[in-house]
Write a protein that holds these residues in place. Sequence first.
Motif, short mmCIF file in Angstrom:
data_model
loop_
_atom_site.label_atom_id
_atom_site.label_comp_id
_atom_site.label_asym_id
_atom_site.label_seq_id
_atom_site.Cartn_x
_atom_site.Cartn_y
_atom_site.Cartn_z
N ASP A 85 -25.02 -20.05 9.80
CA ASP A 85 -25.94 -21.17 10.01
C ASP A 85 -25.61 -21.98 11.28
N VAL A 141 -17.50 -17.74 -2.75
CA VAL A 141 -16.26 -17.85 -1.99
C VAL A 141 -15.16 -17.10 -2.75
N ILE A 168 -21.67 -23.42 5.30
CA ILE A 168 -22.23 -22.17 5.82
C ILE A 168 -22.97 -21.48 4.67
N TYR A 169 -23.62 -20.35 4.93
CA TYR A 169 -24.35 -19.62 3.90
C TYR A 169 -25.24 -20.57 3.09
N ALA A 170 -26.08 -21.32 3.74
CA ALA A 170 -27.02 -22.24 3.07
C ALA A 170 -26.29 -23.16 2.09
N GLY A 171 -25.08 -23.54 2.44
CA GLY A 171 -24.35 -24.49 1.61
C GLY A 171 -23.59 -23.84 0.46
N ASN A 172 -23.59 -22.49 0.39
CA ASN A 172 -22.85 -21.81 -0.67
C ASN A 172 -21.35 -21.80 -0.44
N ALA A 173 -20.95 -22.15 0.78
CA ALA A 173 -19.52 -22.26 1.07
C ALA A 173 -19.31 -23.41 2.05
N VAL A 174 -18.14 -24.00 1.95
CA VAL A 174 -17.78 -25.07 2.89
C VAL A 174 -16.53 -24.60 3.61
N GLU A 213 -14.18 -22.96 0.88
CA GLU A 213 -14.22 -23.55 -0.45
C GLU A 213 -15.63 -23.45 -1.01
N ILE A 234 -28.33 -16.67 9.13
CA ILE A 234 -28.21 -17.34 7.83
C ILE A 234 -26.85 -17.15 7.18
N ASP A 235 -25.90 -16.53 7.88
CA ASP A 235 -24.53 -16.49 7.34
C ASP A 235 -23.74 -17.70 7.85
N GLN A 282 -32.85 -25.34 4.06
CA GLN A 282 -31.92 -24.73 5.01
C GLN A 282 -32.49 -24.73 6.42
N GLN A 298 -32.35 -21.74 -0.58
CA GLN A 298 -32.70 -22.28 0.74
C GLN A 298 -33.32 -23.67 0.62
#
Lengths: 249, 313
Positions: A124, A20, B129-135, A222, A121-122, B247, B267
């Motif tokens: 989701d 991020v 989003i992004y497999a949990g890499n961002a919220v 975030e 997968i961006d 994921q 993932q």
Amino acid sequence: MDKILVGLKRVVDYNVRVRVKSDGSGVETDGVKMSINPFDEIALEEALRIKEKGHATEVIVVSIGGSEAQQQLRTGLAMGADRAILIQTAESVDALSGARALLEIVNRENPGLVILGKQAIDDDNCQTGQMLAALWGQAQAAFASQLDLDGDKMRVVREVDNGLQTIEVDLPAVVTADLRLNEPRYVKLPDIMKAKKKPLDEIPLADLGIDACPQINISLFEPPAERQKGVMVDDVQGLIAALKDKGLV
Amino acid sequence: MSKILLIAEHDGAVLNPSTAKTVACAAQIEGAEIDVVVLAESAAEVAAEAATLDSVNRVLTVENQANKHALAAVLAPQIVALAAGYSHVFGPSTTFGKDVMPHVAALLGVNQISDIMSVEGTHTFKRPIYAGNAVVTMEAPTDVPVVATVRIASYRAIGAGNSAAIESADISVELPTHTRFIELQVGSSDRPDLQTAARVISGGRALASVENFDLIYSLADKLGAGVGATRAAVDAGYVPNEMQVGQTGKIIAPDLYIAIGISGAIQHLTGIKDAGTIVAINKDEEAPIFEVADIGLVGDLFNVVPELTEALG
Ligand SMILES: Cc1cc2nc3c(=O)[nH]c(=O)nc-3n(C[C@H](O)[C@H](O)[C@H](O)COP(=O)(O)OP(=O)(O)OC[C@H]3O[C@@H](n4cnc5c(N)ncnc54)[C@H](O)[C@@H]3O)c2cc1C
Ligand SMILES: Nc1ncnc2c1ncn2[C@@H]1O[C@H](COP(=O)(O)O)[C@@H](O)[C@H]1O
């Protein structure tokens, strides 16, 4: 069947660990490797196999995005698609607008089958295929792991939480591809050369009468909550002691 | 006030635990008045169970032979017919909800918020989003219904001390016939369900065969745990697809998660982020799984797991 339409979204490659931006305005995509959404590669592979079995005559790949998405469409052509359409927009497109844009292409091309990925997968989201089926008024078979065509009908095995569900749908229909539908082929160098000569049409999103302006606003990005670094134990006895410590055994 | 229509997930006889978790999320919306709808061939049993869920205002039943099996294209127009007057339409982020809710959203002409992980306001939600890499924090417009799925791993089931009224809803809509149910092959397992189990043991590619997975099952049976797997283990055919965690499989939140012979690909990790304690057993001390594990043990699973199972006896 005449045509199969396949959606190809350009996304950050699945091996990239996305970060991020520090100001919370988005994720870092500068200089990051981009690829075809992995589920869309599976969708395209399935369409190609159906064509190769003689059940379809043309495979068309469609992407909604900026000019850069030509790259992914060219890869799709190199895999074996016959023709590509880029629905061009500089804005990011939400799932409903994406489904509306795909519906416009569906109405122009009249495919017998549309195969999309189960999710991009961006974002989701896992929405576009189901939305397209709803807008089109045709059957939907989401999370497919096996397709069997039978004239104007198709049997689909779907991966669901409690096992495998089989449904039968009338064609035309929308399928979304799950991981185990197939293993996509590799692109060979001569095919990349050949793909350069295949047609790639560009249509501005606005020409389809669709407003890209998203209904739902993202106000903040975030990083996810970090997990605390844990302890390493030396052996099984140590592991059991640590679990007992936490009251887990 | 927020009037919320919540779609119950069930198998015709029992309510799926995802529903109580979806209610727990909906109940956090200020001024929530929650109506749960049970679409079924015969709804009485499931409706009675739904009526016990705390925070539920009413249970609506829609009985129709066509609802015997949950087919998205058949359920969606009925949900849309009921949705008038509701500010929110919620479902669980299970394969059931992911199938039907976007169809509902499109028929209503609105976008959907997938996988709500926290409620920040009546129209503001967080989701990964992004497999949990961002919220991301998402703000939905207030002049159209909010259609959303709830990330059930983010919520604990709401209590069941209620006795809400049950009413049958009268709707008449034409249902499509282009989709027909053929069969459901249910994974046969008497182990705890992955999505609700307090303890889960998962195995990865390192197990290397169907037979070796018995090591995982034995340990799970000792601990009364559910069993999961990585995509690599499922693709290799060691276990059925419904055991995939991650994921694109199941997102779970057990108190204890033990990852055995699993590298810890992003993932996979996105499916276990909410676990209470993560234990990793892997012979490679550099494996990324150790970066998220609360307790790590470097070792060969073929020695460690039998020893652990034995020691727990
Ligand atoms: C679009 C997409 C979606 C995906 N979705 C998912 C998903 O939902 N869930 C998922 O799990 N994956 C998913 N994947 C796959 C993911 O990227 C990884 O490939 C996968 O999780 C790896 O599985 P694994 O850890 O079992 O195998 P590997 O990565 O091969 O790891 C095996 C591990 O076992 C260890 N090991 C080997 N032998 C032993 C031994 N004797 N004792 C102890 N340790 C040993 C090794 O050190 C290694 O760390 C997805 C991939 C893509 C592209
Ligand atoms: N911008 C896009 N261009 C082409 N196809 C898309 C696009 N967005 C979504 N899709 C298709 O819809 C599927 C599901 O996406 P999503 O609903 O965003 O998770 C993807 O796997 C693609 O096949």
